[in-house]
Design a protein around this motif. Sequence first.
Motif, PDB file in Angstrom:
ATOM      1  N   VAL A 152       0.841  -1.207   0.000  1.00 33.30           N
ATOM      2  CA  VAL A 152       0.000   0.000   0.000  1.00 33.30           C
ATOM      3  C   VAL A 152       0.874   1.254   0.000  1.00 33.30           C
ATOM      4  CG1 VAL A 152      -1.905  -1.181   1.158  1.00 33.30           C
ATOM      5  CG2 VAL A 152      -0.179   0.014   2.522  1.00 33.30           C
ATOM      6  N   PRO A 153       0.329   2.400  -0.437  1.00 31.52           N
ATOM      7  CA  PRO A 153       1.115   3.647  -0.491  1.00 31.52           C
ATOM      8  C   PRO A 153       1.443   4.183   0.891  1.00 31.52           C
ATOM      9  CG  PRO A 153      -0.868   3.769  -1.864  1.00 31.52           C
ATOM     10  CD  PRO A 153      -1.017   2.564  -1.008  1.00 31.52           C
ATOM     11  N   HIS A 154       2.544   4.952   0.960  1.00 34.68           N
ATOM     12  CA  HIS A 154       2.963   5.545   2.231  1.00 34.68           C
ATOM     13  C   HIS A 154       3.618   6.907   2.004  1.00 34.68           C
ATOM     14  CE1 HIS A 154       2.264   1.950   4.645  1.00 34.68           C
ATOM     15  NE2 HIS A 154       2.879   1.236   3.712  1.00 34.68           N
ATOM     16  N   ASP A 155       3.508   7.760   3.011  1.00 35.74           N
ATOM     17  CA  ASP A 155       4.284   8.998   3.123  1.00 35.74           C
ATOM     18  C   ASP A 155       5.174   8.853   4.351  1.00 35.74           C
ATOM     19  OD1 ASP A 155       2.756  11.489   1.434  1.00 35.74           O
ATOM     20  OD2 ASP A 155       1.569   9.694   1.826  1.00 35.74           O
ATOM     21  N   PHE A 156       6.465   9.168   4.215  1.00 32.14           N
ATOM     22  CA  PHE A 156       7.353   9.044   5.363  1.00 32.14           C
ATOM     23  C   PHE A 156       8.635   9.835   5.110  1.00 32.14           C
ATOM     24  CE2 PHE A 156       8.086   5.533   2.473  1.00 32.14           C
ATOM     25  CZ  PHE A 156       9.450   5.317   2.456  1.00 32.14           C
ATOM     26  N   ILE A 157       9.525   9.832   6.095  1.00 32.89           N
ATOM     27  CA  ILE A 157      10.805  10.542   5.993  1.00 32.89           C
ATOM     28  C   ILE A 157      11.880   9.561   5.552  1.00 32.89           C
ATOM     29  CG2 ILE A 157      12.580  11.817   7.271  1.00 32.89           C
ATOM     30  CD1 ILE A 157      10.342  12.744   9.170  1.00 32.89           C
ATOM     31  N   PHE A 158      12.634   9.950   4.516  1.00 34.05           N
ATOM     32  CA  PHE A 158      13.685   9.078   3.974  1.00 34.05           C
ATOM     33  C   PHE A 158      14.877   9.933   3.572  1.00 34.05           C
ATOM     34  CE2 PHE A 158      15.686   6.694   0.444  1.00 34.05           C
ATOM     35  CZ  PHE A 158      15.920   5.483   1.079  1.00 34.05           C
ATOM     36  N   ARG A 159      16.001   9.696   4.214  1.00 33.56           N
ATOM     37  CA  ARG A 159      17.242  10.423   3.933  1.00 33.56           C
ATOM     38  C   ARG A 159      17.038  11.938   3.918  1.00 33.56           C
ATOM     39  NH1 ARG A 159      21.552   7.111   2.563  1.00 33.56           N
ATOM     40  NH2 ARG A 159      22.682   9.030   2.087  1.00 33.56           N
ATOM     41  N   GLY A 160      16.297  12.426   4.925  1.00 35.48           N
ATOM     42  CA  GLY A 160      16.109  13.857   5.085  1.00 35.48           C
ATOM     43  C   GLY A 160      15.022  14.469   4.225  1.00 35.48           C
ATOM     44  N   TRP A 161      14.274  13.638   3.502  1.00 34.81           N
ATOM     45  CA  TRP A 161      13.182  14.116   2.649  1.00 34.81           C
ATOM     46  C   TRP A 161      11.858  13.528   3.098  1.00 34.81           C
ATOM     47  CZ3 TRP A 161      13.317  17.077  -1.995  1.00 34.81           C
ATOM     48  CH2 TRP A 161      14.598  17.473  -2.407  1.00 34.81           C
ATOM     49  N   GLU A 162      10.787  14.291   2.900  1.00 37.42           N
ATOM     50  CA  GLU A 162       9.460  13.690   2.918  1.00 37.42           C
ATOM     51  C   GLU A 162       9.268  13.015   1.568  1.00 37.42           C
ATOM     52  OE1 GLU A 162       4.687  14.764   3.049  1.00 37.42           O
ATOM     53  OE2 GLU A 162       6.155  16.351   3.436  1.00 37.42           O
ATOM     54  N   VAL A 163       8.922  11.743   1.580  1.00 38.41           N
ATOM     55  CA  VAL A 163       8.757  11.003   0.332  1.00 38.41           C
ATOM     56  C   VAL A 163       7.382  10.344   0.294  1.00 38.41           C
ATOM     57  CG1 VAL A 163      11.238  10.553   0.075  1.00 38.41           C
ATOM     58  CG2 VAL A 163       9.792   8.888   1.269  1.00 38.41           C
ATOM     59  N   GLN A 164       6.947  10.052  -0.897  1.00 35.75           N
ATOM     60  CA  GLN A 164       5.714   9.296  -1.123  1.00 35.75           C
ATOM     61  C   GLN A 164       6.060   8.052  -1.943  1.00 35.75           C
ATOM     62  OE1 GLN A 164       3.218  12.189  -3.142  1.00 35.75           O
ATOM     63  NE2 GLN A 164       2.330  12.888  -1.213  1.00 35.75           N
ATOM     64  N   CYS A 165       5.546   6.910  -1.517  1.00 34.69           N
ATOM     65  CA  CYS A 165       5.777   5.650  -2.230  1.00 34.69           C
ATOM     66  C   CYS A 165       4.432   5.056  -2.629  1.00 34.69           C
ATOM     67  CB  CYS A 165       6.560   4.669  -1.370  1.00 34.69           C
ATOM     68  SG  CYS A 165       8.261   5.189  -1.081  1.00 34.69           S
ATOM     69  N   PRO A 166       4.339   4.499  -3.842  1.00 30.46           N
ATOM     70  CA  PRO A 166       3.039   4.083  -4.371  1.00 30.46           C
ATOM     71  C   PRO A 166       2.543   2.727  -3.884  1.00 30.46           C
ATOM     72  CG  PRO A 166       4.749   3.660  -5.991  1.00 30.46           C
ATOM     73  CD  PRO A 166       5.416   4.362  -4.823  1.00 30.46           C
ATOM     74  N   GLY A 167       3.407   1.962  -3.208  1.00 32.70           N
ATOM     75  CA  GLY A 167       3.069   0.576  -2.890  1.00 32.70           C
ATOM     76  C   GLY A 167       3.681  -0.354  -3.914  1.00 32.70           C
ATOM     77  N   ASN A 168       4.126  -1.508  -3.467  1.00 33.43           N
ATOM     78  CA  ASN A 168       4.827  -2.459  -4.329  1.00 33.43           C
ATOM     79  C   ASN A 168       3.992  -3.729  -4.484  1.00 33.43           C
ATOM     80  OD1 ASN A 168       6.545  -4.200  -5.621  1.00 33.43           O
ATOM     81  ND2 ASN A 168       8.208  -4.046  -4.147  1.00 33.43           N
ATOM     82  N   PRO A 169       3.311  -3.886  -5.627  1.00 35.06           N
ATOM     83  CA  PRO A 169       2.473  -5.072  -5.817  1.00 35.06           C
ATOM     84  C   PRO A 169       3.272  -6.361  -5.976  1.00 35.06           C
ATOM     85  CG  PRO A 169       2.601  -3.796  -7.845  1.00 35.06           C
ATOM     86  CD  PRO A 169       3.265  -2.982  -6.782  1.00 35.06           C
ATOM     87  N   LEU A 170       4.601  -6.251  -6.099  1.00 37.68           N
ATOM     88  CA  LEU A 170       5.448  -7.433  -6.269  1.00 37.68           C
ATOM     89  C   LEU A 170       6.014  -7.935  -4.944  1.00 37.68           C
ATOM     90  CD1 LEU A 170       7.430  -6.251  -9.433  1.00 37.68           C
ATOM     91  CD2 LEU A 170       5.353  -7.654  -9.353  1.00 37.68           C
ATOM     92  N   SER A 171       5.670  -7.287  -3.837  1.00 36.16           N
ATOM     93  CA  SER A 171       6.134  -7.778  -2.539  1.00 36.16           C
ATOM     94  C   SER A 171       5.411  -9.081  -2.210  1.00 36.16           C
ATOM     95  CB  SER A 171       5.916  -6.730  -1.448  1.00 36.16           C
ATOM     96  OG  SER A 171       4.558  -6.339  -1.384  1.00 36.16           O
ATOM     97  N   HIS A 172       6.130  -9.992  -1.546  1.00 33.20           N
ATOM     98  CA  HIS A 172       5.623 -11.353  -1.346  1.00 33.20           C
ATOM     99  C   HIS A 172       6.317 -11.986  -0.141  1.00 33.20           C
ATOM    100  CE1 HIS A 172       9.228 -11.589  -3.840  1.00 33.20           C
ATOM    101  NE2 HIS A 172       9.463 -12.720  -3.214  1.00 33.20           N
ATOM    102  N   THR A 173       6.018 -13.244   0.136  1.00 32.45           N
ATOM    103  CA  THR A 173       6.508 -13.919   1.330  1.00 32.45           C
ATOM    104  C   THR A 173       7.699 -14.834   1.026  1.00 32.45           C
ATOM    105  OG1 THR A 173       4.909 -15.713   1.026  1.00 32.45           O
ATOM    106  CG2 THR A 173       4.249 -13.887   2.434  1.00 32.45           C
TER     107      THR A 173
END
Length: 342
Positions: A200-221
């Motif tokens: 799922v998408p997220h907003d968070f802090i990464f390397r000193g930036w506010e970033v937005q990530c769209p979610g990774n449908p290829l993540s798995h177990t």
Amino acid sequence: MGFSFVTEIPSPDVIRERFPLAPELAVRKKERDEEIKKIITGESDKLLVIVGPCSADNEEAVVDYVSRLVKVQEKTKDRLVIVPRVYTNKPRTTGEGYMGMIHQPDPEKKPDMLEGILAIRHMHMRVLQETGFSTADEMLYPENLRYLSDIMSYIAVGARSVENQFHRLVASGCDVPVGLKNPTSGDLTVMLNSVVAAQVPHDFIFRGWEVQCPGNPLSHTILRGAVNKHGQTIPNYHYEDLRLLYELYMKRNLKNPACIVDTNHSNSGKQYMEQIRIAKEVLHSRRHSDDIKNLVKGLMIESYIEPGSQKIGEHCYGKSITDPCLGWDDTERLLYDIAELS
């Protein structure tokens, strides 16, 4: 605070500008990404085999090992997609011991993180250039991901990291498959919660930036076995385990249900030769059940040139200095057997 600031580390953008990936290698990497993606999504019925040393401790030996996979990949290309493990970040249960080339480009010398970052980028890039294989590595330090993300085609999140929120958030921004292992407790719910978070998408802090990530449908177990309260290993690769994981997947609204079975670690009790039997049992389960065949997309195998393991300083070429691994002869036979049985 008890921090001693040793060396300022250049950002990934600076390192990638100094040591860029050649355009033709970027094209090859993209082709490999598509092959692997199609396996995770079910568009391809090939089996993914992520194989290589427990830790990539020596560039010459690693490149030698991966070069041996080229012939095997060519002969099995109709059935397998091979991804070499080039693992350069090693989580340690107690925080002691060799923590990977990123810490120590020479295992017998003191840590040097800047030299380590340069060494791992050079090694991953050399593997791609000389063999045509893009690589797999573990995301132990999420903020370091972009030092290698233009070279890797597969990322693993380990059993000790899978519950960490930051790993889950960064996985949501990766554009290649991210495998999330079950925790050492074996709790499948924790693992599946991690997949939900990564998809799922997220907003968070990464390397000193506010970033937005769209979610990774290829993540798995990734199933890697567990350890009980008495310190005994509990495998989770048997038919009943795979069936349970399939049923748990079906109860959740997850994209591309997929699982990789790690044949070593707590599944083998670190008895590295057991990987051969375990791999074949998993393939038998896939043949027995279409549901399991559709779920289990591949295997993860620890293998190097020489079988077993050694202590740092013994200087046996191509032999693991962390967990024991299959040797090349057994690995080659096993890969051909996997192709035949898949």
